[in-house]
Design a protein around this motif. Structure first.
Motif, PDB file in Angstrom:
ATOM      1  N   VAL A 191       0.846  -1.196   0.000  1.00 37.13           N
ATOM      2  CA  VAL A 191       0.000   0.000   0.000  1.00 37.13           C
ATOM      3  C   VAL A 191       0.882   1.247   0.000  1.00 37.13           C
ATOM      4  O   VAL A 191       0.612   2.215  -0.723  1.00 37.13           O
ATOM      5  CB  VAL A 191      -0.955  -0.015   1.214  1.00 37.13           C
ATOM      6  CG1 VAL A 191      -1.673   1.314   1.373  1.00 37.13           C
ATOM      7  CG2 VAL A 191      -1.959  -1.149   1.084  1.00 37.13           C
ATOM      8  N   ALA A 192       1.946   1.225   0.786  1.00 34.90           N
ATOM      9  CA  ALA A 192       2.866   2.362   0.824  1.00 34.90           C
ATOM     10  C   ALA A 192       3.529   2.572  -0.536  1.00 34.90           C
ATOM     11  O   ALA A 192       3.697   3.710  -0.979  1.00 34.90           O
ATOM     12  CB  ALA A 192       3.926   2.146   1.900  1.00 34.90           C
ATOM     13  N   LEU A 193       3.882   1.493  -1.203  1.00 38.72           N
ATOM     14  CA  LEU A 193       4.478   1.607  -2.535  1.00 38.72           C
ATOM     15  C   LEU A 193       3.493   2.228  -3.524  1.00 38.72           C
ATOM     16  O   LEU A 193       3.849   3.126  -4.293  1.00 38.72           O
ATOM     17  CB  LEU A 193       4.937   0.236  -3.034  1.00 38.72           C
ATOM     18  CG  LEU A 193       5.548   0.200  -4.426  1.00 38.72           C
ATOM     19  CD1 LEU A 193       6.834   1.008  -4.456  1.00 38.72           C
ATOM     20  CD2 LEU A 193       5.790  -1.222  -4.856  1.00 38.72           C
TER      21      LEU A 193
ATOM     22  N   ILE B 239       0.936  15.154   0.152  1.00 45.28           N
ATOM     23  CA  ILE B 239       0.235  14.449   1.232  1.00 45.28           C
ATOM     24  C   ILE B 239       0.304  12.937   1.028  1.00 45.28           C
ATOM     25  O   ILE B 239       0.539  12.181   1.980  1.00 45.28           O
ATOM     26  CB  ILE B 239      -1.234  14.924   1.324  1.00 45.28           C
ATOM     27  CG1 ILE B 239      -1.299  16.415   1.658  1.00 45.28           C
ATOM     28  CG2 ILE B 239      -2.026  14.101   2.323  1.00 45.28           C
ATOM     29  CD1 ILE B 239      -0.718  16.779   3.003  1.00 45.28           C
ATOM     30  N   LEU B 240       0.116  12.473  -0.208  1.00 46.24           N
ATOM     31  CA  LEU B 240       0.192  11.030  -0.481  1.00 46.24           C
ATOM     32  C   LEU B 240       1.589  10.485  -0.215  1.00 46.24           C
ATOM     33  O   LEU B 240       1.745   9.365   0.289  1.00 46.24           O
ATOM     34  CB  LEU B 240      -0.223  10.742  -1.923  1.00 46.24           C
ATOM     35  CG  LEU B 240      -1.709  10.891  -2.229  1.00 46.24           C
ATOM     36  CD1 LEU B 240      -1.943  10.746  -3.724  1.00 46.24           C
ATOM     37  CD2 LEU B 240      -2.513   9.865  -1.462  1.00 46.24           C
TER      38      LEU B 240
ATOM     39  N   ALA C  93       2.623   7.648   2.471  1.00 47.98           N
ATOM     40  CA  ALA C  93       3.379   6.450   2.084  1.00 47.98           C
ATOM     41  C   ALA C  93       4.592   6.254   2.989  1.00 47.98           C
ATOM     42  O   ALA C  93       4.890   5.132   3.401  1.00 47.98           O
ATOM     43  CB  ALA C  93       3.816   6.554   0.627  1.00 47.98           C
ATOM     44  N   ILE C  94       5.272   7.329   3.309  1.00 45.90           N
ATOM     45  CA  ILE C  94       6.435   7.230   4.206  1.00 45.90           C
ATOM     46  C   ILE C  94       5.992   6.755   5.580  1.00 45.90           C
ATOM     47  O   ILE C  94       6.630   5.884   6.197  1.00 45.90           O
ATOM     48  CB  ILE C  94       7.169   8.586   4.291  1.00 45.90           C
ATOM     49  CG1 ILE C  94       7.825   8.900   2.946  1.00 45.90           C
ATOM     50  CG2 ILE C  94       8.188   8.594   5.422  1.00 45.90           C
ATOM     51  CD1 ILE C  94       8.346  10.322   2.846  1.00 45.90           C
ATOM     52  N   PHE C  95       4.876   7.298   6.079  1.00 45.84           N
ATOM     53  CA  PHE C  95       4.361   6.886   7.382  1.00 45.84           C
ATOM     54  C   PHE C  95       3.993   5.404   7.379  1.00 45.84           C
ATOM     55  O   PHE C  95       4.338   4.670   8.310  1.00 45.84           O
ATOM     56  CB  PHE C  95       3.145   7.742   7.757  1.00 45.84           C
ATOM     57  CG  PHE C  95       2.467   7.302   9.013  1.00 45.84           C
ATOM     58  CD1 PHE C  95       3.038   7.575  10.252  1.00 45.84           C
ATOM     59  CD2 PHE C  95       1.270   6.612   8.962  1.00 45.84           C
ATOM     60  CE1 PHE C  95       2.424   7.163  11.412  1.00 45.84           C
ATOM     61  CE2 PHE C  95       0.649   6.193  10.124  1.00 45.84           C
ATOM     62  CZ  PHE C  95       1.224   6.472  11.363  1.00 45.84           C
ATOM     63  N   LEU C  96       3.292   4.940   6.332  1.00 46.97           N
ATOM     64  CA  LEU C  96       2.920   3.528   6.266  1.00 46.97           C
ATOM     65  C   LEU C  96       4.147   2.623   6.152  1.00 46.97           C
ATOM     66  O   LEU C  96       4.170   1.531   6.719  1.00 46.97           O
ATOM     67  CB  LEU C  96       1.997   3.286   5.079  1.00 46.97           C
ATOM     68  CG  LEU C  96       0.542   3.678   5.269  1.00 46.97           C
ATOM     69  CD1 LEU C  96      -0.242   3.437   3.988  1.00 46.97           C
ATOM     70  CD2 LEU C  96      -0.076   2.901   6.412  1.00 46.97           C
TER      71      LEU C  96
END
Length: 73
Positions: A11-13, A56-57, A61-64
């Motif tokens: 999902v992060a990717l 924001i996306l 992604a970095i957070f996930l």
């Protein structure tokens, strides 16, 4: 369905790829001449709503990805 580290990484990717495309979109449009450049000193920049959505996306992604790496431990 449990959110395993592998699923979170995928999902992060996906979010990272979409975010990067949104960030690079206005820049590429201007480079290829599809969007007009603002006059010098106008105070405008490339930070369109599309740019902010990409920002924001990418942060999401970095957070996930960080969350997935901590769970994988």
């Amino acid at each position: 369905m449990a959110l395993t580290p592998e699923v979170l990484s995928l999902v992060a990717l996906g979010l990272g790829l979409v975010g990067f495309a949104c960030l690079a979109g206005p820049v590429l449009m201007r480079l290829f001449g599809r969007a007009p450049a603002e006059p010098l000193g106008s105070g405008k920049s490339l930070r369109s709503p599309l740019w902010w959505a990409g920002f924001i996306l990418t942060i999401a992604a970095i957070f996930l990805q960080r969350l997935a790496s901590q769970q994988g431990g």
